[in-house]
Design an enzyme around this catalytic site. Structure first.
Site, mmCIF file in Angstrom:
data_model
loop_
_atom_site.group_PDB
_atom_site.id
_atom_site.type_symbol
_atom_site.label_atom_id
_atom_site.label_comp_id
_atom_site.label_asym_id
_atom_site.label_seq_id
_atom_site.Cartn_x
_atom_site.Cartn_y
_atom_site.Cartn_z
ATOM 1 C CB THR A 114 -0.903 -0.014 1.259
ATOM 2 O OG1 THR A 114 -1.432 1.290 1.469
ATOM 3 C CG2 THR A 114 -0.123 -0.386 2.516
ATOM 4 C CG ASP A 115 -1.148 4.957 -0.949
ATOM 5 O OD1 ASP A 115 -1.694 4.274 -0.058
ATOM 6 O OD2 ASP A 115 -1.748 5.873 -1.559
ATOM 7 C CD GLU A 116 -3.463 3.358 4.177
ATOM 8 O OE1 GLU A 116 -3.403 3.350 5.413
ATOM 9 O OE2 GLU A 116 -4.513 3.140 3.545
ATOM 10 C CE1 TYR A 167 -3.276 -2.746 5.631
ATOM 11 C CE2 TYR A 167 -3.255 -0.387 5.181
ATOM 12 C CZ TYR A 167 -3.278 -1.700 4.730
ATOM 13 O OH TYR A 167 -3.284 -1.960 3.369
ATOM 14 C CE LYS A 192 0.097 -4.733 2.934
ATOM 15 N NZ LYS A 192 -0.251 -6.075 2.393
HETATM 16 P P1 NAD Z 1 -9.590 -7.489 2.310
HETATM 17 O O1 NAD Z 1 -9.556 -7.215 3.770
HETATM 18 O O2 NAD Z 1 -10.841 -7.221 1.539
HETATM 19 O O3 NAD Z 1 -9.203 -9.016 2.024
HETATM 20 C C1 NAD Z 1 -8.189 -9.676 2.723
HETATM 21 C C2 NAD Z 1 -8.344 -11.172 2.482
HETATM 22 O O4 NAD Z 1 -7.280 -11.847 3.162
HETATM 23 C C3 NAD Z 1 -9.652 -11.743 3.039
HETATM 24 O O5 NAD Z 1 -10.236 -12.617 2.107
HETATM 25 C C4 NAD Z 1 -9.218 -12.497 4.299
HETATM 26 O O6 NAD Z 1 -10.048 -13.610 4.616
HETATM 27 C C5 NAD Z 1 -7.809 -12.938 3.892
HETATM 28 N N1 NAD Z 1 -6.952 -13.179 5.065
HETATM 29 C C6 NAD Z 1 -6.784 -12.370 6.136
HETATM 30 N N2 NAD Z 1 -5.950 -12.949 7.019
HETATM 31 C C7 NAD Z 1 -5.569 -14.131 6.478
HETATM 32 C C8 NAD Z 1 -4.702 -15.167 6.906
HETATM 33 N N3 NAD Z 1 -4.066 -15.117 8.082
HETATM 34 N N4 NAD Z 1 -4.526 -16.244 6.107
HETATM 35 C C9 NAD Z 1 -5.183 -16.334 4.910
HETATM 36 N N5 NAD Z 1 -6.020 -15.379 4.457
HETATM 37 C C10 NAD Z 1 -6.208 -14.294 5.233
HETATM 38 O O7 NAD Z 1 -8.369 -6.676 1.716
HETATM 39 P P2 NAD Z 1 -8.186 -5.972 0.299
HETATM 40 O O8 NAD Z 1 -8.741 -4.594 0.356
HETATM 41 O O9 NAD Z 1 -8.651 -6.899 -0.757
HETATM 42 O O10 NAD Z 1 -6.607 -5.844 0.262
HETATM 43 C C11 NAD Z 1 -5.803 -6.878 -0.309
HETATM 44 C C12 NAD Z 1 -4.348 -6.468 -0.237
HETATM 45 O O11 NAD Z 1 -4.164 -5.227 -0.913
HETATM 46 C C13 NAD Z 1 -3.844 -6.244 1.180
HETATM 47 O O12 NAD Z 1 -2.543 -6.751 1.265
HETATM 48 C C14 NAD Z 1 -3.854 -4.722 1.346
HETATM 49 O O13 NAD Z 1 -2.853 -4.318 2.248
HETATM 50 C C15 NAD Z 1 -3.520 -4.290 -0.081
HETATM 51 N N6 NAD Z 1 -4.019 -2.957 -0.468
HETATM 52 C C16 NAD Z 1 -5.344 -2.652 -0.325
HETATM 53 C C17 NAD Z 1 -5.809 -1.405 -0.759
HETATM 54 C C18 NAD Z 1 -7.266 -1.041 -0.665
HETATM 55 O O14 NAD Z 1 -7.617 0.103 -0.953
HETATM 56 N N7 NAD Z 1 -8.149 -1.936 -0.301
HETATM 57 C C19 NAD Z 1 -4.917 -0.482 -1.307
HETATM 58 C C20 NAD Z 1 -3.559 -0.837 -1.437
HETATM 59 C C21 NAD Z 1 -3.134 -2.084 -1.016
HETATM 60 P P1 TYD Z 2 -10.715 3.935 4.312
HETATM 61 O O1 TYD Z 2 -11.677 3.538 3.240
HETATM 62 O O2 TYD Z 2 -10.839 3.310 5.654
HETATM 63 O O3 TYD Z 2 -9.260 3.735 3.697
HETATM 64 P P2 TYD Z 2 -7.805 4.198 4.280
HETATM 65 O O4 TYD Z 2 -7.947 4.543 5.702
HETATM 66 O O5 TYD Z 2 -6.998 2.972 4.058
HETATM 67 O O6 TYD Z 2 -7.381 5.346 3.421
HETATM 68 O O7 TYD Z 2 -10.810 5.514 4.505
HETATM 69 C C1 TYD Z 2 -10.622 6.398 3.426
HETATM 70 C C2 TYD Z 2 -10.691 7.801 3.971
HETATM 71 O O8 TYD Z 2 -12.028 8.049 4.411
HETATM 72 C C3 TYD Z 2 -9.809 8.022 5.179
HETATM 73 O O9 TYD Z 2 -9.276 9.346 5.110
HETATM 74 C C4 TYD Z 2 -10.748 7.896 6.372
HETATM 75 C C5 TYD Z 2 -12.061 8.390 5.807
HETATM 76 N N1 TYD Z 2 -13.290 7.775 6.373
HETATM 77 C C6 TYD Z 2 -14.345 8.582 6.792
HETATM 78 O O10 TYD Z 2 -14.275 9.803 6.678
HETATM 79 N N2 TYD Z 2 -15.469 7.980 7.276
HETATM 80 C C7 TYD Z 2 -15.582 6.635 7.415
HETATM 81 O O11 TYD Z 2 -16.635 6.135 7.913
HETATM 82 C C8 TYD Z 2 -14.498 5.810 6.970
HETATM 83 C C9 TYD Z 2 -14.572 4.309 7.082
HETATM 84 C C10 TYD Z 2 -13.356 6.412 6.451
#
Ligand code: NAD
Ligand code: TYD
Length: 373
Positions: free
Chosen positions: A154-156, A179, A183
């Protein structure tokens, strides 16, 4: 894979070079972790339709609250020869070892993680276990065995930007939440396994995703669902925090390109070229839903916006410079925020059954705990 080919790949990985394959043929068996989550399931849908992938996906997922097999409904039947699902925890070395032994895994695409910042603040333990220890387990099992370990990050990890600037691949890591710290740790381990053991790796650091199958605790699906149901729309702080938004299919396309042609040992930033303040994201969703499904009482969804207590350590702004990915692999996002969010809203309206089933016990109890309802 022949030993000579493996040796050549290892040499290339050591030199930071890679003889570019023209397609994904060197990846016959891909282990996808976390494939029942939001991005992982989109990736499986995407990859199985790619003409340059003819191999098999082995999806390993623990099925935490965020893992939903319904995200892959029909896949096992449509692709019975090319898709297997195994319920397992990546922290369980024995179970994972058995999977590596049973399948000849050529590549790992590692999505599995605890992924929600607010949960990491409330309950960090599982983030440390899965994101750090789970990644370590997979790296150990991949050592001397796979042709590629692709790590989804992630960019975070880069922390927070002020008003100006962008995250590049050279930006120092400064994670601010449990988190992002977990990561960041996993990214360092992946890098170290490349440097120390010559494991061929690629890492991608992506901005905020949105699209179908996202668990509705994250901003965009939460706001869509609450708007459709006439519930209040919680915006943290003053709503001026900025995120860069990427439609999930654009992310999947970038990951597959990097897996095929990215330089081993390197990191690629992925971004949507789409910085928006949270309040503007929420207002736009409200306006599009008003247009698509006008309310009977002609009330505007914007009136549902409620400013709530800010998140501790809330990062102000993320913005991604993805010029390396554009220059080296020719990737740019296809979707604008307007086109992507329209698709996403329509998907939620058209898939009410999925939405209703996702809003099960764990989702409701998180909403009650977190928003003090
Ligand atoms: P998500 O929370 O929707 O899905 C995570 C999946 O991992 C779930 O299916 C969960 O059951 C599985 N999981 C969790 N713990 C596990 C374990 N111990 N063993 C096996 N499986 C396990 O997450 P997402 O949003 O799909 O994110 C996927 C990846 O992308 C993550 O690594 C996250 O850090 C990265 N990412 C997400 C975003 C975003 O905006 N969602 C952005 C950048 C990077
Ligand atoms: P989120 O979707 O949780 O992603 P991330 O924290 O990984 O960026 O949140 C996106 C942005 O929205 C973040 O600045 C927090 C804000 N946010 C709210 O304002 N209200 C909410 O209920 C949630 C879940 C997030």
């Amino acid at each position: 894979m022949a030993t000579s080919q493996r040796r050549r790949m290892r040499r290339n990985a050591e030199n930071g070079l890679f003889t570019k394959p023209s397609n994904g043929d060197f990846m016959k068996n891909i282990l996808v972790t976390g494939g029942c989550g939001f991005i992982g399931s989109n990736f499986i849908h995407y990859l199985l339709e790619q003409p340059d992938f003819t191999g098999r996906i082995i999806n390993v997922d623990k099925l935490t609250y965020a893992g939903n097999p319904e995200n892959l409904a029909g896949i096992a039947e449509r692709f019975s020869e090319r898709y297997d699902f195994i319920k397992a925890d990546i922290c369980d070395r024995e179970a994972m070892s058995e999977i590596f032994n049973n399948y000849k895994i050529d590549a790992v695409c590692h999505f599995a993680a605890e992924s929600h910042v607010d949960r990491s603040i409330a309950e960090p333990d599982s983030f440390i276990k899965t994101n750090i220890f789970g990644t370590f387990n997979l790296l150990e099992l991949s050592r001397n065995r796979v042709a590629l370990f692709h790590h989804i990050s992630t960019d975070e990890v880069y922390g927070s930007l002020g008003k100006d600037g962008f995250f590049t691949e050279q930006t120092p890591y400064r994670p601010n939440s449990p988190y992002s710290a977990s990561k960041a740790s996993s990214d360092h381990l992946v890098r170290a396994y490349n440097k120390t053991y010559s494991l061929p790796v690629t890492i991608s650091n992506c901005s905020n995703n949105y699209g179908p199958y996202q668990f509705p605790e994250k901003l965009i699906p939460l706001i869509i669902l609450n708007s459709l149901e006439g519930k209040s729309l919680p915006v943290y702080g003053d709503g001026r925090n900025i995120r860069d938004w990427l439609y999930v299919e654009d992310h999947c396309r970038a990951v597959w390109l990097i897996m095929k042609n990215g330089k081993r040992g390197e990191t690629y930033n992925i971004g949507g070229n789409c910085e928006m303040r949270n309040i503007d994201v929420v207002r736009m969703i409200c306006d599009i839903i008003d247009e698509m499904v006008p309310r009977d009482d002609s009330m505007l969804r914007r009136d549902l916006i409620t400013f709530v207590k800010d998140r501790p350590g809330h990062d102000l702004r993320y913005a991604i410079d993805f010029s390396k990915l554009q220059r080296e692999l020719g990737w740019v996002p296809d979707e604008s925020f307007e086109s992507g969010i329209r698709k996403t809203i329509k998907w939620h309206i058209d898939n009410k059954g999925w939405v209703d089933r996702v809003k099960s016990g764990e989702y409701m109890s998180w909403i009650e705990r977190h928003y003090n309802l």
